[in-house]
Design a protein around this motif. Structure first.
Motif, PDB file in Angstrom:
ATOM      1  N   ILE A  54       0.850  -1.203   0.000  1.00  0.00           N
ATOM      2  CA  ILE A  54       0.000   0.000   0.000  1.00  0.00           C
ATOM      3  C   ILE A  54       0.879   1.243   0.000  1.00  0.00           C
ATOM      4  N   TYR A  55       1.911   1.181   0.817  1.00  0.00           N
ATOM      5  CA  TYR A  55       2.848   2.301   0.949  1.00  0.00           C
ATOM      6  C   TYR A  55       3.487   2.632  -0.403  1.00  0.00           C
ATOM      7  N   ASN A  56       3.919   1.574  -1.099  1.00  0.00           N
ATOM      8  CA  ASN A  56       4.532   1.828  -2.404  1.00  0.00           C
ATOM      9  C   ASN A  56       3.525   2.352  -3.416  1.00  0.00           C
ATOM     10  N   GLU A  57       2.298   1.834  -3.352  1.00  0.00           N
ATOM     11  CA  GLU A  57       1.283   2.296  -4.306  1.00  0.00           C
ATOM     12  C   GLU A  57       0.903   3.746  -4.043  1.00  0.00           C
ATOM     13  N   THR A  58       0.776   4.121  -2.776  1.00  0.00           N
ATOM     14  CA  THR A  58       0.337   5.489  -2.482  1.00  0.00           C
ATOM     15  C   THR A  58       1.373   6.507  -2.936  1.00  0.00           C
TER      16      THR A  58
END
Ligand code: UDP
Ligand code: MG
Length: 322
Positions: free
Chosen positions: A299-303
């Motif tokens: 999620i962190y990388n996608e955001t």
């Protein structure tokens, strides 16, 4: 004849009233010489970025801007920290310039390295990193903490240039691409290697601050380092998972040990069951947290919504333009 490139030097300033006049004097000499030698155009400027200073920094910048043709400035509505001040300056300057160099207001970075940076630029480099060749002028403490920081970052899988701070030349094109990195928590040293393009390094000796004191006390340094790691690496999350597997493995050894002890009759009632449960459940829980961590990492990388790739050359386009 080809027109010379316009250079903007971006200088973030936070409470720098003590150094501004001297810095202006030295940078003025440098720019004038470069203009005279026809290395850069007459439109080149030094752009001071006032990062919400509490002293007279902004009024001094305005005064310098009035007196000196080669100096200009912007001011932020409040103190946002060195990295944000730099970004504000870089993104503003790129609208006027072909080449942008960032450096600190205290001129600890040797301004003579600019010449070499410009040579590398003319050889086709889009990013030139200023790298400190030694840390003679640093205290033992600063040297150990700073170099430890670079090593630790590399260990954490963050791609940074060893001993490079924010003294760097970038082309306008690099900054145009950099603008597509929308993340708010910025750690510039980690992002520029991600942007890519042909790059090189220039070595220089870092001097001591000639006036004023460091705006980077230990507390800010630590939070900066943590910011760097947490903005680039999901490795800390991975460690949890690995730790879980290690504990689970240990729990099997403990299980065997406890059962042997039980068979040998060395235990009190209930001990075997409790010991095995504690270790086994501990390991399982740690693995579960690690798995959740893996998803949070995703999620962190996608955001961050970083660009997937940057095309540096498209031969089809170049043919059309011919
Ligand atoms: N700076 C800034 N905002 C801040 C802190 C620092 O713009 O909140 C600027 C400061 O004016 C200087 C540069 O960042 O131009 C580097 O700071 P300093 O020289 O104090 O750091 P050091 O060289 O001691 O690491
Ligand atoms: Mg400094």
């Amino acid at each position: 004849m080809k027109k010379e490139n316009t250079l903007y030097i971006v200088v973030p300033c936070y409470n720098e009233e003590e150094v501004l006049h001297e810095t202006t004097k030295r940078l003025k000499e440098k720019l004038n010489k470069l203009i005279k030698d026809k290395i850069i155009s007459k439109d080149s400027r030094v752009m001071y970025v006032n990062d919400g200073s509490k002293d007279n920094t902004w009024s001094i910048i305005k005064e310098i801007n009035n007196k000196e043709e080669l100096f200009t400035g912007i001011t932020l509505s409040r103190n946002r920290g060195h990295q944000n001040a730099l970004v504000a300056g870089l993104l503003t300057a790129k609208e006027y310039a072909d080449i942008i160099i960032s450096m600190d207001a205290d001129l600890q970075d040797d301004i003579n390295a600019i010449d070499e940076m410009l040579v590398k630029y003319s050889e086709g480099c889009e990013i030139v990193y200023g790298v400190r060749s030694s840390r003679k002028n640093d205290t033992m403490f600063k040297k150990i903490t700073a170099e430890g920081f670079y090593k630790f970052m590399t260990l954490m899988g963050v791609d940074i240039v060893f001993n490079h701070a924010d003294y760097r030349l970038t082309s306008k094109r690099v900054l145009d691409e950099f603008e597509n990195f929308k993340e708010v928590n910025l750690f510039l040293r980690g992002i520029f290697p991600l942007v890519g393009f042909k790059s090189d390094v220039v070595y220089y000796e870092r001097a001591e601050r000639f006036a004023g004191e460091s705006k980077y006390p230990l507390k800010k340094m630590l939070s900066f380092a943590w910011d760097g790691i947490s903005s680039f690496s999901v490795k800390p999350l991975r460690f949890i998972c690995a730790l879980g597997f290690i504990i689970l493995f240990i729990s099997f050894i403990i299980m065997a040990y406890s059962l042997i002890q039980k068979v040998l009759g060395n235990t009190v009632d209930g001990w075997t069951f409790l010991t095995i449960s504690i270790w086994f459940i501990g390991g399982l829980q740690m693995i579960s947290i690690g798995i959740i961590g893996e998803y949070i990492g995703k999620i962190y990388n996608e955001t961050k919504a970083r660009p997937r790739y940057i095309i540096s050359e498209n031969l089809n386009e170049s043919k059309k333009n011919k």
